[in-house]
Design a protein around this motif. Structure first.
Motif, PDB file in Angstrom:
ATOM      1  N   VAL A 478       0.871  -1.185   0.000  1.00 33.03           N
ATOM      2  CA  VAL A 478       0.000   0.000   0.000  1.00 33.03           C
ATOM      3  C   VAL A 478       0.901   1.225   0.000  1.00 33.03           C
ATOM      4  O   VAL A 478       1.715   1.413   0.917  1.00 33.03           O
ATOM      5  CB  VAL A 478      -0.934   0.032   1.230  1.00 33.03           C
ATOM      6  CG1 VAL A 478      -1.774   1.301   1.195  1.00 33.03           C
ATOM      7  CG2 VAL A 478      -1.823  -1.204   1.243  1.00 33.03           C
ATOM      8  N   PHE A 479       0.776   2.051  -1.011  1.00 33.86           N
ATOM      9  CA  PHE A 479       1.612   3.239  -1.137  1.00 33.86           C
ATOM     10  C   PHE A 479       1.008   4.389  -0.337  1.00 33.86           C
ATOM     11  O   PHE A 479      -0.122   4.807  -0.574  1.00 33.86           O
ATOM     12  CB  PHE A 479       1.724   3.626  -2.622  1.00 33.86           C
ATOM     13  CG  PHE A 479       2.640   4.790  -2.857  1.00 33.86           C
ATOM     14  CD1 PHE A 479       2.116   6.056  -3.093  1.00 33.86           C
ATOM     15  CD2 PHE A 479       4.020   4.625  -2.868  1.00 33.86           C
ATOM     16  CE1 PHE A 479       2.959   7.125  -3.329  1.00 33.86           C
ATOM     17  CE2 PHE A 479       4.861   5.684  -3.101  1.00 33.86           C
ATOM     18  CZ  PHE A 479       4.324   6.956  -3.324  1.00 33.86           C
ATOM     19  N   ASN A 480       1.757   4.893   0.673  1.00 31.49           N
ATOM     20  CA  ASN A 480       1.279   5.970   1.533  1.00 31.49           C
ATOM     21  C   ASN A 480       2.238   7.152   1.375  1.00 31.49           C
ATOM     22  O   ASN A 480       3.264   7.240   2.040  1.00 31.49           O
ATOM     23  CB  ASN A 480       1.226   5.484   2.983  1.00 31.49           C
ATOM     24  CG  ASN A 480       0.682   6.552   3.910  1.00 31.49           C
ATOM     25  OD1 ASN A 480      -0.001   7.491   3.465  1.00 31.49           O
ATOM     26  ND2 ASN A 480       0.964   6.426   5.191  1.00 31.49           N
ATOM     27  N   ALA A 481       1.929   8.060   0.459  1.00 35.90           N
ATOM     28  CA  ALA A 481       2.858   9.138   0.096  1.00 35.90           C
ATOM     29  C   ALA A 481       2.595  10.401   0.913  1.00 35.90           C
ATOM     30  O   ALA A 481       1.461  10.697   1.311  1.00 35.90           O
ATOM     31  CB  ALA A 481       2.745   9.453  -1.383  1.00 35.90           C
ATOM     32  N   LYS A 522       7.240   7.428   3.133  1.00 36.92           N
ATOM     33  CA  LYS A 522       8.325   7.639   4.081  1.00 36.92           C
ATOM     34  C   LYS A 522       8.904   6.330   4.588  1.00 36.92           C
ATOM     35  O   LYS A 522      10.126   6.192   4.749  1.00 36.92           O
ATOM     36  CB  LYS A 522       7.819   8.473   5.252  1.00 36.92           C
ATOM     37  CG  LYS A 522       8.902   8.741   6.302  1.00 36.92           C
ATOM     38  CD  LYS A 522       8.373   9.615   7.435  1.00 36.92           C
ATOM     39  CE  LYS A 522       9.480   9.872   8.474  1.00 36.92           C
ATOM     40  NZ  LYS A 522       8.985  10.713   9.591  1.00 36.92           N
ATOM     41  N   GLU A 523       8.044   5.347   4.854  1.00 35.92           N
ATOM     42  CA  GLU A 523       8.501   4.082   5.421  1.00 35.92           C
ATOM     43  C   GLU A 523       9.509   3.389   4.496  1.00 35.92           C
ATOM     44  O   GLU A 523      10.541   2.891   4.937  1.00 35.92           O
ATOM     45  CB  GLU A 523       7.301   3.166   5.669  1.00 35.92           C
ATOM     46  CG  GLU A 523       7.671   1.849   6.334  1.00 35.92           C
ATOM     47  CD  GLU A 523       6.463   0.979   6.577  1.00 35.92           C
ATOM     48  OE1 GLU A 523       5.352   1.420   6.290  1.00 35.92           O
ATOM     49  OE2 GLU A 523       6.647  -0.151   7.046  1.00 35.92           O
ATOM     50  N   ILE A 524       9.201   3.404   3.198  1.00 39.66           N
ATOM     51  CA  ILE A 524      10.102   2.749   2.236  1.00 39.66           C
ATOM     52  C   ILE A 524      11.414   3.515   2.139  1.00 39.66           C
ATOM     53  O   ILE A 524      12.507   2.925   2.161  1.00 39.66           O
ATOM     54  CB  ILE A 524       9.422   2.642   0.858  1.00 39.66           C
ATOM     55  CG1 ILE A 524       8.302   1.605   0.906  1.00 39.66           C
ATOM     56  CG2 ILE A 524      10.430   2.274  -0.226  1.00 39.66           C
ATOM     57  CD1 ILE A 524       7.559   1.443  -0.389  1.00 39.66           C
ATOM     58  N   PHE A 602      11.879  -2.999  -2.553  1.00 37.76           N
ATOM     59  CA  PHE A 602      11.064  -1.863  -2.132  1.00 37.76           C
ATOM     60  C   PHE A 602      11.146  -0.713  -3.133  1.00 37.76           C
ATOM     61  O   PHE A 602      10.136  -0.127  -3.528  1.00 37.76           O
ATOM     62  CB  PHE A 602      11.517  -1.375  -0.747  1.00 37.76           C
ATOM     63  CG  PHE A 602      10.902  -2.156   0.394  1.00 37.76           C
ATOM     64  CD1 PHE A 602       9.989  -3.172   0.156  1.00 37.76           C
ATOM     65  CD2 PHE A 602      11.227  -1.872   1.709  1.00 37.76           C
ATOM     66  CE1 PHE A 602       9.423  -3.874   1.200  1.00 37.76           C
ATOM     67  CE2 PHE A 602      10.665  -2.579   2.761  1.00 37.76           C
ATOM     68  CZ  PHE A 602       9.766  -3.593   2.504  1.00 37.76           C
ATOM     69  N   ILE A 603      12.362  -0.386  -3.568  1.00 37.36           N
ATOM     70  CA  ILE A 603      12.505   0.780  -4.451  1.00 37.36           C
ATOM     71  C   ILE A 603      11.911   0.495  -5.827  1.00 37.36           C
ATOM     72  O   ILE A 603      11.453   1.407  -6.523  1.00 37.36           O
ATOM     73  CB  ILE A 603      13.972   1.220  -4.550  1.00 37.36           C
ATOM     74  CG1 ILE A 603      14.028   2.707  -4.962  1.00 37.36           C
ATOM     75  CG2 ILE A 603      14.765   0.372  -5.535  1.00 37.36           C
ATOM     76  CD1 ILE A 603      15.373   3.342  -4.735  1.00 37.36           C
ATOM     77  N   ASN A 604      11.897  -0.767  -6.229  1.00 36.03           N
ATOM     78  CA  ASN A 604      11.254  -1.121  -7.493  1.00 36.03           C
ATOM     79  C   ASN A 604       9.757  -0.844  -7.452  1.00 36.03           C
ATOM     80  O   ASN A 604       9.148  -0.519  -8.477  1.00 36.03           O
ATOM     81  CB  ASN A 604      11.499  -2.592  -7.828  1.00 36.03           C
ATOM     82  CG  ASN A 604      12.917  -2.844  -8.293  1.00 36.03           C
ATOM     83  OD1 ASN A 604      13.623  -1.907  -8.673  1.00 36.03           O
ATOM     84  ND2 ASN A 604      13.345  -4.098  -8.273  1.00 36.03           N
ATOM     85  N   LYS A 605       9.170  -0.987  -6.246  1.00 38.34           N
ATOM     86  CA  LYS A 605       7.734  -0.761  -6.117  1.00 38.34           C
ATOM     87  C   LYS A 605       7.360   0.697  -6.361  1.00 38.34           C
ATOM     88  O   LYS A 605       6.226   1.009  -6.701  1.00 38.34           O
ATOM     89  CB  LYS A 605       7.263  -1.194  -4.730  1.00 38.34           C
ATOM     90  CG  LYS A 605       7.308  -2.702  -4.499  1.00 38.34           C
ATOM     91  CD  LYS A 605       6.786  -3.066  -3.133  1.00 38.34           C
ATOM     92  CE  LYS A 605       6.846  -4.561  -2.892  1.00 38.34           C
ATOM     93  NZ  LYS A 605       5.971  -5.308  -3.811  1.00 38.34           N
ATOM     94  N   ILE A 606       8.300   1.614  -6.140  1.00 39.67           N
ATOM     95  CA  ILE A 606       8.010   3.038  -6.387  1.00 39.67           C
ATOM     96  C   ILE A 606       8.754   3.538  -7.633  1.00 39.67           C
ATOM     97  O   ILE A 606       9.056   4.722  -7.768  1.00 39.67           O
ATOM     98  CB  ILE A 606       8.376   3.890  -5.149  1.00 39.67           C
ATOM     99  CG1 ILE A 606       9.835   3.693  -4.769  1.00 39.67           C
ATOM    100  CG2 ILE A 606       7.463   3.572  -3.989  1.00 39.67           C
ATOM    101  CD1 ILE A 606      10.276   4.607  -3.624  1.00 39.67           C
ATOM    102  N   ASN A 607       9.065   2.564  -8.529  1.00 40.15           N
ATOM    103  CA  ASN A 607       9.657   2.889  -9.845  1.00 40.15           C
ATOM    104  C   ASN A 607      11.021   3.570  -9.716  1.00 40.15           C
ATOM    105  O   ASN A 607      11.366   4.425 -10.544  1.00 40.15           O
ATOM    106  CB  ASN A 607       8.714   3.761 -10.671  1.00 40.15           C
ATOM    107  CG  ASN A 607       7.392   3.077 -10.944  1.00 40.15           C
ATOM    108  OD1 ASN A 607       7.366   1.884 -11.260  1.00 40.15           O
ATOM    109  ND2 ASN A 607       6.297   3.810 -10.805  1.00 40.15           N
ATOM    110  N   GLY A 608      11.749   3.233  -8.673  1.00 39.86           N
ATOM    111  CA  GLY A 608      13.077   3.819  -8.511  1.00 39.86           C
ATOM    112  C   GLY A 608      14.174   2.858  -8.918  1.00 39.86           C
ATOM    113  O   GLY A 608      13.915   1.764  -9.433  1.00 39.86           O
ATOM    114  N   ARG A 609      15.416   3.277  -8.714  1.00 39.30           N
ATOM    115  CA  ARG A 609      16.581   2.462  -9.065  1.00 39.30           C
ATOM    116  C   ARG A 609      17.564   2.448  -7.894  1.00 39.30           C
ATOM    117  O   ARG A 609      17.642   3.421  -7.155  1.00 39.30           O
ATOM    118  CB  ARG A 609      17.306   3.023 -10.297  1.00 39.30           C
ATOM    119  CG  ARG A 609      16.457   3.059 -11.550  1.00 39.30           C
ATOM    120  CD  ARG A 609      17.283   3.525 -12.777  1.00 39.30           C
ATOM    121  NE  ARG A 609      17.714   4.912 -12.663  1.00 39.30           N
ATOM    122  CZ  ARG A 609      18.967   5.323 -12.794  1.00 39.30           C
ATOM    123  NH1 ARG A 609      19.936   4.440 -13.001  1.00 39.30           N
ATOM    124  NH2 ARG A 609      19.288   6.603 -12.697  1.00 39.30           N
TER     125      ARG A 609
END
Length: 629
Positions: A478-481, A522-524, A602-609
């Motif tokens: 669950v993405f909590n931005a 924030k948690e990620i 985790f970072i893949n879930k928010i499209n990061g690298r």
């Protein structure tokens, strides 16, 4: 310096003769022609006969382009009947050679390209290189030096794919001779390569040609005496091998030498030898040109009577050449017309084929009714396909279960390593304090307490990492931005390790700009920050520096955590973020590796690298990038 007026023409003809069909071995012309004709009379195999026929056509190009053209036409027709494409390519190459020798360069290039396409189809690299070199020589005839050089280079590159043989030697020699922009040292280099290959294969013909190229280069440079040994050696080889054509080239080089030395009578003597030999062997191309050269010599001597005599012979030779050329041109036009008729017939046959297919289509329509009866069979097949899809799905699920079991095994292994070892160490220290507390100074006790606290803190961090990962996997992501201050996030993450930082006297630098904000979970982000900072502390030397930076590049926010530790090997970096990594080095333990793998997920879930850069003994820098939109 005196220079024979037709030297360039003869040299071009020689280059073409040597460039053609380099895969066919050529020795004494008359002897080989007789031998080929005997072999043709004795063979009963049509393909063998075709190959011999094409070789004979090639051999005859030195005597007459007309004969070469005739054999090319016949060979092409024979290959077409036999459906033998390699034989067709050889015949087309003969036609191209004849047309080029007759000055029909554009048409010659067309046939070379057709032969080239067939050779490429069959990956005959040697023949491909030969056709490319023939095209290069033909372009040199018409003065297109750029294309000539391009095709020569292509021929050299293609030659590298072919089995090593004497063709490579001739290609190197031709490249040196046909490239006017090559500096002298490069020319010497390629001619030496050509000589080495020719010596290796004991190819006297190529060595002879190389001698003549050296002689020609030296003559152009005015080094006449240095050229003379090469001319003599080439004549010696040509005579010993009964190579009439090359013998004439050597005599011509001698004449060139004598003209350069202003010894006109000696040059005339060489030209007379050439003329008699050309007449005896029916070398048509030499007859007219050598008469022109004799005429030039008599002009130099102001010998009017000899000029008149040579003029009569020259007129007669030119008339015969003109007759031959007109006849050849007529043959070519007739052949071209025949080819056009063949193409027209092919079009008619194609139209007839279309009609036949239409009739077949009508027949198929009659069969459609029968096909309806197979409908039930189609249903059965569809059902079978559905079962196949279900089986594949079950197989995929089984594979996923297998991967899950493997992950559980790795997780248990990590727990055994990262919990048992530190806990055992902590228990040992506690026992030591309980049994010998009075033997320690206060400062030593404080150090032991700090060590115990650090070990327990590391255990809790590892436990927290695994717990959060499992929680995310089981409950669903669950993405909590929210809007986050990147600098404050770094300070907050670092504060958890203040004791460790102080204990190792590490300098921690947060160089993130104060006004840099980012909208995310924030948690990620903190999970990643804590693990990267913890790793940097863990592998930093006492008194080292850890630097955290952040910047905006293009469409990403990039954060870096740099330490001054021993670094990570390149091989280890490639496996950092994979659960399959079972390796362990002095620079990174398995617990840290699993934590980094979870960070990666985790970072893949928010499209990061997430990645790392390191040099052994020069520290490591971990980066993560987050998209701005």
């Amino acid at each position: 310096m005196y220079k024979q007026p037709f030297a360039k023409t003869l040299k071009s003809l020689v280059c073409l003769a040597l460039g053609l069909f380099l895969h066919i071995s050529v020795s004494a012309q008359t002897a080989d022609i007789s031998k080929l004709r005997q072999q043709m009379a004795q063979t009963n195999d049509s393909v063998t006969y075709l190959n011999l026929f094409n070789k004979l056509g090639f051999m005859l190009h030195m005597e007459s382009a007309d004969s070469c053209f005739y054999y090319g036409i016949k060979g092409n027709a024979m290959a077409t009947r036999l459906h033998n494409e390699p034989g067709k390519a050889d015949a087309l190459a003969n036609i191209g050679a004849a047309l080029s020798l007759k000055g029909l360069y554009s048409q010659g290039l067309t046939y070379y390209s057709q032969a080239l396409a067939i050779y490429k189809k069959y990956s005959n690299h040697g023949e491909v290189a030969s056709m490319l070199m023939n095209s290069a020589i033909t372009y040199s005839f018409i003065g297109d030096s750029i294309k000539s050089l391009q095709f020569t280079k292509k021929a050299l590159n293609e030659m590298l794919k072919a089995p090593a043989d004497t063709m490579a030697s001739m290609l190197y020699a031709n490249y040196a001779d046909m490239n006017p922009v090559l500096p002298p040292d490069s020319v010497t280099y390629y001619l030496k390569m050509a000589t080495d290959v020719a010596n290796h294969f004991k190819d006297d013909r190529t060595l002879l040609v190389i001698d003549q190229l050296y002689a020609d280069r030296l003559m152009q440079q005015g080094k006449h005496e240095q050229a003379l040994p090469f001319i003599k050696h080439s004549l010696q080889i040509a005579r010993s091998k009964n190579w009439e054509y090359h013998e004439l080239e050597a005599y011509n080089a001698f004449a060139d030498y004598y003209l350069a030395k202003k010894q006109v009578d000696s040059a005339i003597a060489e030209y007379n030898i050439i003329y008699k030999t050309a007449m005896a062997n029916k070398f048509i191309y030499w007859q007219t040109e050598v008469l022109k050269s004799l005429l030039h010599c008599y002009e130099l001597k102001n010998d009017a009577a000899s000029q008149a005599r040579i003029n009569k012979l020259l007129v007669k030779s030119l008339e015969q050449t003109n007759i031959n050329s007109n006849a050849f041109l007529g043959d070519y036009i007739a052949y071209n017309n025949a080819q056009q008729q063949v193409k027209s017939l092919e079009v008619v046959n194609k139209n007839n084929s279309v009609k036949i297919w239409l009739l077949i289509a009508l027949s198929v329509l009659g069969i459609v009714f029968i096909a309806l009866l197979s409908r039930m069979n189609g249903k059965v097949r569809r059902h079978s396909r559905m079962l196949s899809v279900l089986n594949e799905k079950i197989a995929g699920q089984n594979e996923e279960l297998k991967l899950t079991d493997e992950f559980k095994g790795r997780l248990i292994s990590m727990l055994a390593h990262d919990f048992r070892a530190p806990l055992a160490s902590t228990i040992s220290m506690i026992r030591l304090l309980r049994e010998d507390e009075g033997d320690f100074e206060k400062e030593q006790l404080l150090g032991l307490y700090d060590q115990i606290e650090t070990d327990i803190q590391n255990i809790l961090l590892t436990f927290d990492n695994i717990l959060q990962w499992i929680k995310k996997q089981l409950s669903g992501y669950v993405f909590n931005a929210q809007t986050l201050s990147v600098k404050e996030l770094i300070d907050d993450a670092a504060s958890m390790f203040k004791l460790s930082i102080d204990a190792k006297k590490i300098v921690f630098r947060n160089e993130v700009p104060d006004d840099l904000d980012y909208f995310s979970d924030k948690e990620i982000i903190q999970f990643i920050n804590r693990n990267l900072i913890h790793n940097a502390i863990k592998f930093s030397p006492a008194g080292g520096v850890i630097t955290v930076k952040a910047q905006v590049n293009a469409n990403e926010l990039i954060v870096s955590v740099k330490d001054e530790g021993r670094g990570i090997s390149e091989n280890m970096i490639k496996q950092l973020f994979s659960f399959n990594n079972n390796q362990k080095t002095d620079s990174l333990d398995k617990g840290a590796g699993i934590a980094l793998t979870i960070c990666k997920e985790f970072i893949n879930k928010i499209n990061g690298r997430l990645w790392a850069e390191s040099k052994e003994k020069k520290g490591t820098t971990f980066y993560y990038a987050l998209p701005l939109s």
